[in-house]
Structures are given as C-alpha cells and as structure tokens.
Design an enzyme around this catalytic site. Structure first.
Site, PDB file in Angstrom:
ATOM      1  CE  LYS A   1     -22.002   8.600  37.005  1.00  0.00           C
ATOM      2  NZ  LYS A   1     -22.965   9.165  36.115  1.00  0.00           N
TER       3      LYS A   1
ATOM      4  CE  LYS B   1     -30.065  15.662  41.461  1.00  0.00           C
ATOM      5  NZ  LYS B   1     -29.308  16.241  40.356  1.00  0.00           N
TER       6      LYS B   1
ATOM      7  CE  LYS C   1     -32.582   9.745  35.251  1.00  0.00           C
ATOM      8  NZ  LYS C   1     -33.185  10.726  34.386  1.00  0.00           N
TER       9      LYS C   1
END
Ligand code: TRP
Length: 334
Positions: free
Chosen positions: A117, A199, A202
């Site tokens: 990140k 993966k 959302k």
C-alpha cells in the site's frame, strides 16, 4: 453453554468497508457457521479497521449493519457465539495503544500488505494502515484466543500478534495466550472472476471481478457468464486453468464436495454448462441469505438487541484481559 470453559476460543472479523463478496462468504462466513458448534467463537464487525481508509459516515453505518445482518442470515447464532461491533468494545482501542508501545517501527514496516500500500500512496499513506496489525493483535489477544481463521494474506499479521504476545509475556509475566492460525477445511480462497490469479476483492475497481452476497440473480448470471476462462476448452481442475479452477472451487465449496469429483461430471461438457451450474448454485445458496438479511436490516430493534448483547458479552472478557495488562504495566487500578 456449560461446556464453554472447555471449548477453544476462536476470533475472526471482517471489515465493513464495502460490499461483502462471495469470497468473504465462501472463504470465511460459511465456514464459521460450522465452527460455532465446537468452539467458543467471537465474530466481530471490525469497524475500527475500516476507517484506516476514508469512509463516508452514511456508508459505514449501513455497511456495518449489513455485515452484521449477513453474519446472522448465514446462520451464525448470536446465542451460541459472541457477535459484536468492534467500536462498541473500547478495550480494543485501549489495548491497541498498550501494544503499540511494545511494537517496533521496523517490524511494522516489514508487513507486506503495508509495503504494497505504501508503494501506491508513498508518504501520504495513512498512519492507521501502518498501525493496523497492532490493533488486529489486540482484537485477538483480548479474548485469550486459541485459533484465528484467516486467509494467507493475514498470516503475517497473525505472526505479529504472536510476537507481541510473547514479548509482553516475557517482559511482564504470563498474560496472553499465544494464538495460532486455523485454516477451515471447507473454506476456499475464491479468486477474481476477471483475473483469476488474484483474490476476489470488494475493493476491485472492476465490478465484474466479484459477486456480492446481495447481488440479484440476474447480476450473478451476468457476472458468471463474463467470468474469464481460457482457450483450452476442456474442464480440468488445474493451476494452468485458473479461471475454470475458480469456478469449480465455487461450486465445490457451495456443495461441500471435492473439486475433483465435480470435474468428473463435466467430462463431455463445455464452459457454458459449467457456468450455468455455477450461477444456479450461487443463486440458490444466496437467495435465502439475502431474504433473511433484508428482513433483519428492516428490524432495527432486533439488530440493536443482538449487537448490544454481543458487546456486553465481549466487553466482559476483553476487560478482564485489559485490566491485567494495565496492572502489569504499572497503571493505578481504578
Ligand atoms: N485484518 C483482517 C482483514 O482485513 C480483519 C481483521 C481485523 C481480523 N481483526 C482481526 C481477522 C482479527 C482475524 C482476527 O481481513
């Protein structure tokens, strides 16, 4: 509940930071339903974790209640388990701070999720994303947890929880149980429908890459029909055909069958037939959950009672651990 002393403790949580996907459901929630018989389970809606990235207050409120309603609709029994909202138990934030003061910048900088990140955000990455594994350690350690069902992407965070627990126990005295990871037998890692080596998430920008627990049937059909496969044309269960493998995994997890047995049913059939069966299975699995979740979301009073009771049960256990920790550190008992 006479047996609860003897039962091992399980803790897990999902962030209410977006819509819940089929991956969350098949990879976590569905397997939790089975654990509730044999373990003393704490299932948390981790809203303190969700605010590590900006959230609109209105959405955070609705997603928190939606996630709780999905836990319940999936069959997690609030009488057998402790179901609660993380921010309702202040011990999490308090213990998070106490553990922060026993953590090193170096070890937190080594977390791969943080490193990924920070590549994206540079110096403007939120400090919450840096500290978040410590809060996760507090979540786990407050309940003297034995087992933590988590995916591979969380094993490094669990390792940190173990390190922090050991460090505290060694510096003061035996305080925290050392938790271990638990990979549920039935749980499956569901991959993106568009990039099946990633993966299902959302937060993916491509809405066709995931199915949401609350997606209506026609949307589920459309997303599955667009799922990326390959040009092999034969249905095998192999890493070489990740798209097809993912579809088989979805079917196998829903049906509780072995993927290799599923493949046998498709010997002379094509991808269209497989996709139709996968879509049918998902729709059939989710329909009752959707209906029940919507019903629960309308009954605000009932939800309120459930999360209040849950917070009360959780607080009792969490505060017991927190008081011990505070005392050992040298804080004056209140
Ligand atoms: N970090 C987890 C995730 O993003 C969620 C989480 C927070 C969690 N606290 C936890 C999972 C404690 C297991 C135990 O998926």
């Amino acid at each position: 509940m006479e047996n609860s002393e003897a039962k091992k403790v399980i803790f897990s949580g999902i962030q209410p930071s977006g819509n819940i996907t089929l991956g969350n459901y098949l990879g976590a929630i569905k397997s939790w339903v089975k654990l509730q018989e044999d373990y003393d389970c704490y299932f948390c809606v981790v809203d303190l974790h969700a605010i590590t990235v900006p959230q609109k207050p209105k959405d955070l409120r609705s997603k928190t209640l939606e996630l709780l309603s999905i836990y319940l609709a999936a069959g997690i029994d609030p009488e057998k388990n402790t179901l609660f909202i993380q921010s309702h138990v202040p011990a999490h934030a308090e213990c998070g701070w106490l553990l922060t003061c026993n953590s090193y910048v170096g070890e937190l900088s080594r977390m791969t999720q943080y490193k990924d990140k920070s590549k994206k955000f540079g110096d403007s990455i939120g400090a919450g994303l840096f500290m978040y594994p410590v809060l996760m350690a507090a979540d786990i350690l407050l309940y003297q947890t034995d087992l933590v069902p988590v995916g591979k992407d969380q094993t490094q965070h669990l390792e940190l929880a173990r390190d922090l627990a050991n460090r505290f126990n060694n510096a003061y005295s035996e305080t925290f149980k050392i938790p271990t990871g638990y990979i549920p037998k039935e749980g499956a890692k569901i991959m993106s429908l568009q990039e099946p080596t990633k993966k299902m998430s959302k937060s993916d920008e491509n809405v066709n890459s995931f199915i949401l627990v609350m997606d209506p049937p026609e949307v589920i059909r459309k997303k599955i029909s667009r799922a990326v496969t390959d040009s092999v044309g034969v249905i095998n269960y192999t890493e070489e055909q990740p798209g097809v493998k993912n579809l088989i995994d979805i079917l196998a997890t829903i049906k509780g069958e072995n993927p290799f047995d599923i493949v046998k049913n498709y010997e002379n059939l094509g991808y269209a037939e497989l996709k139709k069966d996968v879509a049918d299975a998902i729709i059939e699995e989710l329909a009752p959950i959707q209906a029940r979740a919507l019903e629960l979301q309308k009954d605000k009073k009932a939800l309120e009672e459930i999360y209040r009771n849950g917070a009360q049960k959780a607080s009792y256990v969490a505060n017991k651990t927190l008081r011990k920790v505070q005392k050992k550190i040298g804080f004056i008992p209140r």
